[in-house]
Design an enzyme around this catalytic site. Structure first.
Site, PDB file in Angstrom:
ATOM      1  N   ARG A  36     -19.280 -21.619  -3.149  1.00  0.00           N
ATOM      2  CA  ARG A  36     -20.362 -20.796  -3.714  1.00  0.00           C
ATOM      3  C   ARG A  36     -20.079 -20.519  -5.180  1.00  0.00           C
ATOM      4  NH1 ARG A  36     -20.384 -14.871  -4.033  1.00  0.00           N
ATOM      5  NH2 ARG A  36     -22.495 -14.132  -4.559  1.00  0.00           N
ATOM      6  N   ARG A  77     -29.914  -1.496 -14.342  1.00  0.00           N
ATOM      7  CA  ARG A  77     -28.619  -0.921 -14.696  1.00  0.00           C
ATOM      8  C   ARG A  77     -28.781   0.318 -15.572  1.00  0.00           C
ATOM      9  NH1 ARG A  77     -24.462  -4.027 -13.172  1.00  0.00           N
ATOM     10  NH2 ARG A  77     -24.860  -6.238 -12.743  1.00  0.00           N
ATOM     11  N   LYS A 227     -31.536 -14.503   0.542  1.00  0.00           N
ATOM     12  CA  LYS A 227     -30.566 -13.426   0.727  1.00  0.00           C
ATOM     13  C   LYS A 227     -31.316 -12.186   1.206  1.00  0.00           C
ATOM     14  CE  LYS A 227     -27.398 -12.964  -2.483  1.00  0.00           C
ATOM     15  NZ  LYS A 227     -26.764 -12.880  -3.832  1.00  0.00           N
ATOM     16  N   THR A 285     -20.155 -10.777   2.445  1.00  0.00           N
ATOM     17  CA  THR A 285     -19.749  -9.560   1.744  1.00  0.00           C
ATOM     18  C   THR A 285     -18.702  -8.741   2.498  1.00  0.00           C
ATOM     19  OG1 THR A 285     -22.044  -9.421   0.974  1.00  0.00           O
ATOM     20  CG2 THR A 285     -20.563  -7.681   0.289  1.00  0.00           C
TER      21      THR A 285
END
Length: 477
Positions: A36, A77, A227, A285
């Site tokens: 990945r 952010r 995802k 994860t």
């Protein structure tokens, strides 16, 4: 190379800890099947060098290695804060305001936090939950005025610049692909990646948009992974599964956007649905997170990996463990040992055919026949990968040797549970050639021996998706 002992595939994120040929070669020997590349980090020069290295190791070791390009997606952010950060005190108030695009540079305010999302005041309502820094800090909206969002600090601490911001309850006015993602996509396609994973998926239209962009580049054989990391994706899971080639359970962001106690059952549901329809699914994860610094995982982490395998995941994924960790090879070895141990006793579910046609009927027959007769392996002749994926869906505890004339399919199939791809030198256009190639490849590569019984499935002529039309029990001579 001998048939691997484990059927579950291992995805490893490649980064500074693993991009040297020597380390990567050891990781492949330990069990890595998918590399990945995280496009949230690294330059194009770095990624191009890594892709070249992966392909060279693949050719040198004569094994397929799938390259998965992971697009970053949009990210909200926090703006600039003092170098030491600011202290968020529980019960106190703090104001969020959008960064002013007319300012020549981002700056911090004494009484407010800037964020790079211009619509926050339009979309938030009183009571909206806001999470900062992957959910470490929590705010609740108490008031709105102009472009200012007044909040109460629910969970505090020291917040520093550029941390991520999440709005779990809001359907944000953000595209699934940014301009950066589109540039990264063009780069990845030019470099010949095998799968592309799309972040920030919320609906089927996001996947269709990526498909159209891929088509604009003249590519037709690139597979897409969605995802699943947003609440909206869970709500629209069925429509997403219907248009995508694979799914990633992105538990990091999912665990931020949703209560952590809900994630395990959501993970099981997603894996089950992917198994039912026959598309690959990656569980990702923090699987062996402690191995970033330690040579052994916690018992809880080992159990986490084992449970995902028992649930039927096609692949388990390493992130920081292999990208920046101190023990990338050992992390892969641990994944392999867990998979090998679990698969000995796990009872995988064989779901009914998802379609009522000849191809799915033949696929279902694999399971019925193998219940009566012992086989060394299943051999799937496939030009598109479809036959091998259907055979994988049966979840038989048998390796599936996928013989394909396509170099793209050869690389791509190494993500799929139980499948070991081999590259044919020519297409097979007669039944006689099928038998000849089975004998040549299996015995020639020490994958089977004379007298072994194998189950052959495929379609004549090759090259037609959904053209599987024969099933044969064969004894190698």
């Amino acid at each position: 190379m001998a048939i691997p002992q484990h059927l579950t595939k291992i995805v490893a994120t490649i980064g500074p800890a693993s991009r040297s040929p020597n380390v990567f070669r050891r990781m492949v020997e330990a069990g890595v099947t998918v590399a990945r590349l995280n496009f949230s980090h690294g330059s194009y020069a770095d990624h191009a060098k890594t892709i070249t290295m992966i392909r060279e190791v693949s050719e040198e070791m004569d094994v397929p290695i799938t390259i998965l390009q992971d697009l970053q997606g949009p990210k909200i952010r926090v703006g600039e804060l003092p170098p030491t950060g600011i202290k968020l005190i529980e019960g106190n108030s703090i104001t969020l305001i959008p960064i002013d695009p007319n300012q020549t540079s981002d700056r911090h305010y004494a009484d407010a936090i800037t964020i790079d999302y211009p619509y926050v005041a339009e979309e938030a309502t009183i009571g909206t939950q806001i999470l900062l820094a992957d959910g470490i800090f929590e705010l609740k909206v108490t008031g709105l005025e102009g472009n200012a969002v007044y909040c109460e600090v629910i969970k505090g601490g020291i917040l520093t610049s550029h941390k991520g911001v999440n709005f779990p309850s809001l359907n944000l006015r953000l595209p699934s692909m940014t301009e950066k993602d589109q540039q990264d996509l063009a780069f990845g396609l030019a470099q010949g990646v095998d799968w592309i994973s799309l972040s920030f998926v919320r609906q089927a239209a996001d996947v269709k948009r990526l498909k159209s962009l891929i088509a604009e580049h003249g590519k037709t054989d690139i597979s897409i992974i969605a995802k699943i990391e947003k609440p909206q994706a869970i709500a629209n899971l069925e429509e997403i599964i219907a248009v995508v080639d694979g799914i990633m359970v992105a538990r990091g962001d999912l665990g931020v956007e949703m209560p952590p106690e809900r994630v395990p059952m959501i993970q099981k549901h997603i894996i089950r649905r992917c198994n039912e329809v026959g598309i690959p699914v990656i569980t990702a994860t923090q699987m062996l997170e402690s191995m970033i610094q330690n040579p052994r995982p916690t018992r809880a982490e080992a159990s986490d990996v084992a449970n995902a395998i028992m649930d039927g995941t096609d692949a388990v994924m390493l992130s920081g463990e292999s990208a920046v960790g101190d023990y990338p090879v050992q992390a892969v070895e641990m994944m392999t040992r867990i998979a090998s141990e679990v698969e000995k006793d796990a009872s995988f579910i064989n779901y009914p055919a998802s379609r009522t046609d000849e191809v799915h009927a033949i696929s279902e027959a694999l399971h019925a026949i193998s219940d009566v007769i012992d086989f060394r392996c299943i051999v799937a002749f496939t030009a598109t990968g479809y036959t091998a994926i259907l055979a994988s869906k049966e979840r038989l505890k048998l390796p599936i040797i996928a013989l394909t004339p396509s170099i793209n399919v050869y690389h791509r199939l190494n993500l799929v549970w139980g499948v070991k791809p081999l590259l044919l030198e020519q297409e097979v256009n007669s039944f006689e050639m099928v038998i000849q190639q089975v004998e040549s490849y299996l015995i020639g590569r020490n994958l089977a021996s004379q007298g072994d019984r194998v189950l052959i499935v495929g379609g004549i002529p090759m090259g037609v998706q959904g053209g599987t039309n024969f099933l044969k029990i064969h004894i190698l001579s």
